[in-house]
Design a protein around this motif. Structure first.
Motif, short mmCIF file in Angstrom:
data_model
loop_
_atom_site.label_atom_id
_atom_site.label_comp_id
_atom_site.label_asym_id
_atom_site.label_seq_id
_atom_site.Cartn_x
_atom_site.Cartn_y
_atom_site.Cartn_z
N PHE A 40 1.25 -1.06 -0.45
CA PHE A 40 -0.12 0.07 -0.10
C PHE A 40 0.82 1.16 -0.27
O PHE A 40 0.68 2.19 -0.48
CB PHE A 40 -0.88 -0.07 1.75
N PHE A 44 0.24 4.17 -3.23
CA PHE A 44 -0.37 5.54 -2.26
C PHE A 44 1.18 6.13 -3.02
O PHE A 44 0.61 7.65 -3.04
CB PHE A 44 -1.06 5.30 -0.92
N GLU A 55 -1.56 18.30 -10.70
CA GLU A 55 -2.41 18.95 -10.28
C GLU A 55 -1.60 20.23 -11.24
O GLU A 55 -2.35 21.58 -11.65
CB GLU A 55 -2.34 19.72 -8.68
N PRO A 61 -6.48 12.45 -13.28
CA PRO A 61 -7.22 10.72 -13.68
C PRO A 61 -8.68 10.39 -12.91
O PRO A 61 -8.32 11.16 -12.23
CB PRO A 61 -5.72 10.26 -13.08
N GLU A 62 -9.07 9.83 -13.51
CA GLU A 62 -10.06 9.04 -12.81
C GLU A 62 -9.09 7.84 -12.05
O GLU A 62 -8.45 6.95 -13.33
CB GLU A 62 -10.97 8.07 -13.62
N TRP A 63 -9.18 7.08 -10.98
CA TRP A 63 -8.69 5.75 -10.36
C TRP A 63 -9.02 6.21 -9.52
O TRP A 63 -9.82 6.60 -8.87
CB TRP A 63 -6.96 6.67 -10.20
N SER A 64 -8.95 4.53 -8.83
CA SER A 64 -9.47 3.69 -8.08
C SER A 64 -8.27 2.51 -6.90
O SER A 64 -6.92 2.61 -7.99
CB SER A 64 -10.08 2.38 -8.38
N ASN A 65 -7.66 2.76 -6.04
CA ASN A 65 -7.06 1.90 -5.51
C ASN A 65 -7.19 1.32 -4.47
O ASN A 65 -8.39 1.37 -3.29
CB ASN A 65 -6.25 2.70 -4.32
N VAL A 66 -7.22 -0.47 -4.63
CA VAL A 66 -7.50 -1.22 -3.79
C VAL A 66 -6.20 -1.36 -3.06
O VAL A 66 -5.57 -2.46 -3.92
CB VAL A 66 -7.95 -2.22 -4.20
N TYR A 67 -5.63 -1.67 -1.42
CA TYR A 67 -4.12 -1.93 -1.22
C TYR A 67 -3.15 -1.31 -2.16
O TYR A 67 -3.31 -0.71 -2.34
CB TYR A 67 -4.11 -3.83 -1.04
N VAL B 41 -7.19 19.38 -4.62
CA VAL B 41 -6.17 19.53 -3.81
C VAL B 41 -7.07 19.06 -2.43
O VAL B 41 -5.95 17.78 -1.62
CB VAL B 41 -5.43 21.22 -3.64
N PHE B 44 -7.90 15.28 -2.26
CA PHE B 44 -6.68 14.23 -2.52
C PHE B 44 -5.80 14.84 -1.28
O PHE B 44 -5.17 13.71 -0.29
CB PHE B 44 -5.68 14.49 -3.22
N MET B 47 -7.10 12.03 1.01
CA MET B 47 -6.81 10.58 0.94
C MET B 47 -5.66 10.71 1.88
O MET B 47 -5.27 9.68 1.95
CB MET B 47 -6.60 10.54 -0.72
N THR B 48 -4.93 11.59 1.47
CA THR B 48 -3.27 11.75 1.92
C THR B 48 -3.61 10.73 3.29
O THR B 48 -2.77 10.13 3.95
CB THR B 48 -2.79 12.59 1.54
N ALA B 51 -4.66 7.46 3.99
CA ALA B 51 -3.98 6.39 3.72
C ALA B 51 -2.54 6.10 5.61
O ALA B 51 -2.68 5.55 5.61
CB ALA B 51 -2.79 7.34 2.42
N ALA B 54 -5.32 4.70 7.68
CA ALA B 54 -5.01 2.82 6.88
C ALA B 54 -4.32 2.57 7.37
O ALA B 54 -4.20 1.02 7.42
CB ALA B 54 -5.30 3.08 5.47
N GLU B 55 -3.13 2.75 7.13
CA GLU B 55 -1.33 2.04 6.51
C GLU B 55 -0.92 2.03 8.58
O GLU B 55 -0.81 0.70 8.61
CB GLU B 55 -0.37 3.33 6.27
N HIS B 60 -7.03 -1.02 4.98
CA HIS B 60 -7.02 0.19 4.27
C HIS B 60 -8.53 -0.39 3.24
O HIS B 60 -9.02 -1.05 3.15
CB HIS B 60 -6.17 -0.84 2.86
N PRO B 61 -8.88 0.91 2.46
CA PRO B 61 -9.92 0.99 1.60
C PRO B 61 -10.36 0.51 0.35
O PRO B 61 -8.97 0.80 0.26
CB PRO B 61 -10.24 2.96 2.04
N GLU B 62 -11.02 0.35 0.13
CA GLU B 62 -11.12 0.03 -1.21
C GLU B 62 -11.59 1.98 -1.72
O GLU B 62 -12.96 2.84 -1.12
CB GLU B 62 -12.13 -0.38 -2.18
N TRP B 63 -11.06 2.82 -2.58
CA TRP B 63 -11.22 3.68 -3.35
C TRP B 63 -10.55 4.53 -4.39
O TRP B 63 -10.25 3.64 -4.97
CB TRP B 63 -11.10 4.45 -1.86
N SER B 64 -11.54 4.98 -4.88
CA SER B 64 -11.71 6.10 -5.89
C SER B 64 -11.61 8.00 -6.16
O SER B 64 -12.26 7.91 -5.18
CB SER B 64 -12.31 5.51 -7.16
N ASN B 65 -11.24 7.84 -6.53
CA ASN B 65 -10.71 9.53 -6.85
C ASN B 65 -11.20 10.05 -8.94
O ASN B 65 -10.26 9.86 -9.54
CB ASN B 65 -10.33 9.96 -6.02
#
Lengths: 99, 99
Positions: A40, A44, A55, A61-67, B41, B44, B47-48, B51, B54-55, B60-65
Motif C-alpha cells: 500500500f 499510495f 494538479e 486522472p480517474e483512478w481507484s486503489n485497493v491495497y 487538492v 487528495f 485521501m493522504t 492513507a 489506514a497504513e 485499507h479502504p477500497e476507494w476511487s477519486n
C-alpha cells in the motif's frame, strides 16, 4: 485548451502507450492501466507523486486503489476524448511508477 | 485479528455511520460513502490523511477519486464482512474529511 488526438498523434504518442500496458477503454475514447506495487505504501506513494503532477498540469486522472493495486483511466472531458494531455500524463505516470 | 460485527455492535457503531452518509453496499457486507470536496487538492489531501491512518492501522479502504469526489468502500476481507476495524476507520475518515 486542447484538441482531440489526431490520427497522426495516435500513431506517434498513443501507440507506444498501448505497447506499454495501457489499453483503450471499451465504449470510450479513453485509456486505462492497472499498476501493481509491492504494498500500500508504494501504491499510495505513486498516487501522491502523480497527484502533484496532475494538479500542476491541471489534468486529473480517474483512478481507484485497493491495497497495492492502482487502476487509472485517462481522458479529456473538455474534448470528450483523448488529448495530448492524456498521453503526456500517461507517460509521466509510467515514469513515476518506476520510482 | 478481528471478528464480524455482532448485532449489538451494528446497533451501537454501524447505525450512527449510516445516519452520517454511509450506506450498506448491495450484495456485500460492506459500507460505502461518497465525499465531495472543493477541488482536487482538498480531495487528495483527504485521501493522504486517510492513507496514513489506514497504513498505521493496517486496514485499507477500497476507494476511487475523480477530481473533487472520493468514493470509499470499507469491509474486512479476512472476516468476509464488516468488522470493528471498518467502523473505526469510517469514523476516522469522517473526522479527517472535516479538516
Amino acid at each position: 485548451m486542447s484538441e482531440k488526438l489526431s490520427d497522426t498523434a495516435r500513431k506517434t504518442t498513443l501507440e507506444p502507450l498501448l505497447e506499454n500496458g495501457w489499453a483503450m477503454v471499451e465504449g470510450r475514447d479513453a485509456i486505462h492501466k492497472t499498476y501493481e506495487f509491492e504494498n500500500f505504501v508504494e501504491a499510495f506513494g505513486f498516487m501522491t507523486r502523480c497527484a502533484i503532477w496532475a494538479e500542476k498540469w491541471d489534468h486529473h486522472p480517474e483512478w481507484s486503489n485497493v491495497y497495492k493495486t492502482v487502476e487509472v483511466t485517462l481522458t479529456s472531458h473538455d474534448v470528450d476524448g483523448l488529448s495530448s494531455r492524456d498521453t503526456k500524463l500517461a507517460r509521466k505516470m509510467d515514469k513515476l511508477a518506476d520510482g
